[in-house]
Design an enzyme around this catalytic site. Structure first.
Site, mmCIF file in Angstrom:
data_model
loop_
_atom_site.group_PDB
_atom_site.id
_atom_site.type_symbol
_atom_site.label_atom_id
_atom_site.label_comp_id
_atom_site.label_asym_id
_atom_site.label_seq_id
_atom_site.Cartn_x
_atom_site.Cartn_y
_atom_site.Cartn_z
ATOM 1 N N LYS A 86 0.853 -1.192 0.000
ATOM 2 C CA LYS A 86 0.000 0.000 0.000
ATOM 3 C C LYS A 86 0.884 1.235 0.000
ATOM 4 C CE LYS A 86 -4.337 -1.207 0.348
ATOM 5 N NZ LYS A 86 -5.285 -0.768 -0.665
ATOM 6 N N ASP A 118 -0.515 -0.103 -4.528
ATOM 7 C CA ASP A 118 -1.897 0.380 -4.567
ATOM 8 C C ASP A 118 -1.972 1.719 -3.859
ATOM 9 O OD1 ASP A 118 -4.596 0.744 -4.673
ATOM 10 O OD2 ASP A 118 -5.129 -1.183 -3.762
ATOM 11 N N GLU A 166 -1.971 0.217 -8.647
ATOM 12 C CA GLU A 166 -3.420 0.398 -8.783
ATOM 13 C C GLU A 166 -3.769 1.851 -8.538
ATOM 14 O OE1 GLU A 166 -5.661 -2.348 -6.204
ATOM 15 O OE2 GLU A 166 -4.068 -3.806 -6.499
ATOM 16 N N ASP A 217 -8.777 -0.478 -10.592
ATOM 17 C CA ASP A 217 -9.524 -1.201 -9.554
ATOM 18 C C ASP A 217 -10.830 -0.436 -9.322
ATOM 19 O OD1 ASP A 217 -10.561 -2.302 -7.259
ATOM 20 O OD2 ASP A 217 -8.817 -2.042 -6.000
ATOM 21 N N LYS A 242 -12.790 -7.493 -7.995
ATOM 22 C CA LYS A 242 -13.238 -7.854 -6.652
ATOM 23 C C LYS A 242 -14.668 -8.374 -6.769
ATOM 24 C CE LYS A 242 -10.611 -4.635 -3.753
ATOM 25 N NZ LYS A 242 -9.542 -4.196 -4.627
HETATM 26 O O1 LIG Z 1 -5.736 -6.872 -3.635
HETATM 27 C C1 LIG Z 1 -5.168 -7.434 -2.663
HETATM 28 O O2 LIG Z 1 -4.053 -7.967 -2.762
HETATM 29 C C2 LIG Z 1 -5.813 -7.485 -1.321
HETATM 30 C C3 LIG Z 1 -7.075 -6.694 -1.156
HETATM 31 C C4 LIG Z 1 -6.849 -5.212 -1.088
HETATM 32 O O3 LIG Z 1 -5.742 -4.742 -1.215
HETATM 33 C C5 LIG Z 1 -7.976 -4.358 -0.882
HETATM 34 C C6 LIG Z 1 -9.200 -4.891 -0.550
HETATM 35 C C7 LIG Z 1 -10.265 -4.073 -0.216
HETATM 36 C C8 LIG Z 1 -10.124 -2.720 -0.144
HETATM 37 C C9 LIG Z 1 -8.842 -2.058 -0.307
HETATM 38 O O4 LIG Z 1 -8.328 -1.577 0.871
HETATM 39 C C10 LIG Z 1 -7.778 -2.888 -1.042
HETATM 40 C C11 LIG Z 1 -7.739 -2.397 -2.472
HETATM 41 O O5 LIG Z 1 -8.032 -1.221 -2.710
HETATM 42 O O6 LIG Z 1 -7.427 -3.119 -3.406
HETATM 43 MG MG LIG Z 2 -7.006 -1.428 -5.017
#
Ligand SMILES: O=C(O)CCC(=O)C1=CC=C[C@@H](O)[C@@H]1C(=O)O
Ligand SMILES: [Mg+2]
Length: 321
Positions: free
Chosen positions: A134, A162, A191, A214, A236
């Site tokens: 992150k 991300d 991302e 995303d 997702k």
């Molecule tokens: O994508 C991944 O490796 C794990 C999931 C992840 O990072 C996320 C899941 C849900 C919300 C967010 O904080 C985040 C994302 O933004 O992708």
């Molecule tokens: Mg993301």
């Protein structure tokens, strides 16, 4: 003969899980069970606060209506509401056998940017080294230095980053300035670096760093298209909808030459193990983004391999019907 069950759950989260500037203290959702003859299918319906438009109560009402119809033998269309469509379609796909049992339990370890923590995680994973970091939570300059350091220290590491649209164009530039241009190709993608898609494209053009969509996938004007600098889309399923829609999006992405990454919306272990199966089925070449179980303090019904978390069984949850 058909019968249905619906349970509501609330799992405490690890301290410090922050989503869209909101602390997520518990993960709330629903588990659904469909039974038909001697077949049984489960699904998870867990709208993600800050990301899903619906609440758990909204989802419960929509699910109850569909379940009542299904139980009487009607094969009603799945609801539009994404989390409900996802959970119900998984349960149906378990009954029909459409969702294969084989799972891909690899997950790109999720790291907040503490290099020591990441080194330890990487040592534990065999094979392809892909991790997700992150960025945008601290100073952009610090993010750039950490990314540079990680890529330098682990020569076979590929990073997914991300920023959740956290950077202004200036901040994104400040980040890039600290990442050695020779190391940039090992950033598989970042991302959504900037607030708008256009700014993110511009960032990719100027820095040569690949990007992934995303948040954009959930915007009304989004269309799947190959474009310079774009390497992946993050899918997702809980935010997307039915398995059929997930499959269609994966196929569209692949046809465009894009990587499709199946990613968690912080589902419980039940939903996560299904996502691992969806990954093995639809995107077997790609390591999924599923390293979120450790953010929770318990598993539900089905266990993720080697997790030390306690696993709550169905009779410990609140039964709705
Ligand atoms: O994508 C991944 O490796 C794990 C999931 C992840 O990072 C996320 C899941 C849900 C919300 C967010 O904080 C985040 C994302 O933004 O992708
Ligand atoms: Mg993301």
């Amino acid at each position: 003969m058909r019968s249905v069950g619906l349970w509501r759950f609330q799992v405490p989260m690890d301290a410090g899980v922050v989503l869209r500037e909101q602390r997520l203290k518990t993960r709330d959702g629903l588990l659904v069970r469909l039974m038909q003859g001697d077949k049984e299918g489960w699904g998870e319906i867990s709208p993600l606060p800050g990301f899903s438009a619906e609440t758990v109560d909204d989802a419960k009402n929509v699910a109850l209506e569909w379940l009542a119809a299904w139980q009487t033998g009607a094969d009603a269309e799945l609801p539009e509401m994404p989390s409900v469509a996802f959970g119900l379609s998984c349960a149906l796909a378990e009954i029909s056998g459409e969702l294969p049992l084989q799972a891909d339990f690899r997950a790109a370890p999720l790291c907040t940017g503490d290099p020591d923590e990441l080194f330890a995680m990487l040592e534990a994973i065999p094979g392809e080294k892909v991790a997700k970091v992150k960025v945008g939570l601290y100073e952009a300059v610090r993010d750039g230095m950490v990314v540079n350091l990680l890529l330098e220290a682990v020569p076979d590491l590929q990073l997914r980053l991300d920023a959740n649209r956290g950077w202004t164009p200036l901040k994104a530039q400040q980040f890039a300035r600290y990442v050695n241009p020779q190391l940039r190709p090992r950033i598989a993608f970042i991302e959504e670096p900037c607030k708008t898609r256009e700014q993110s494209r511009e960032f990719s053009r100027e820095t040569g760093i690949a990007i992934a969509w995303d948040e954009s996938l959930r915007e009304a004007d989004f269309v799947f298209a190959a474009e310079p600098g774009l390497s992946a889309v993050v899918i997702k399923p809980t935010l997307t909808g039915s398995l059929a829609k997930v499959r269609e999006q994966v196929e569209t992405a692949h046809a465009l030459g894009l990587t499709a990454v199946i990613s968690s919306s912080i589902e419980s272990s039940l939903g996560l193990t299904q996502l691992a199966r969806i990954n093995a089925w639809l995107t077997p070449q790609t390591i999924p983004g599923l390293d979120t179980l450790s953010l929770m303090q318990a598993q539900l019904v089905r266990q993720w391999p080697n997790s030390a978390l306690p696993c709550w069984q169905i009779d410990e949850l609140e039964r709705v019907i």
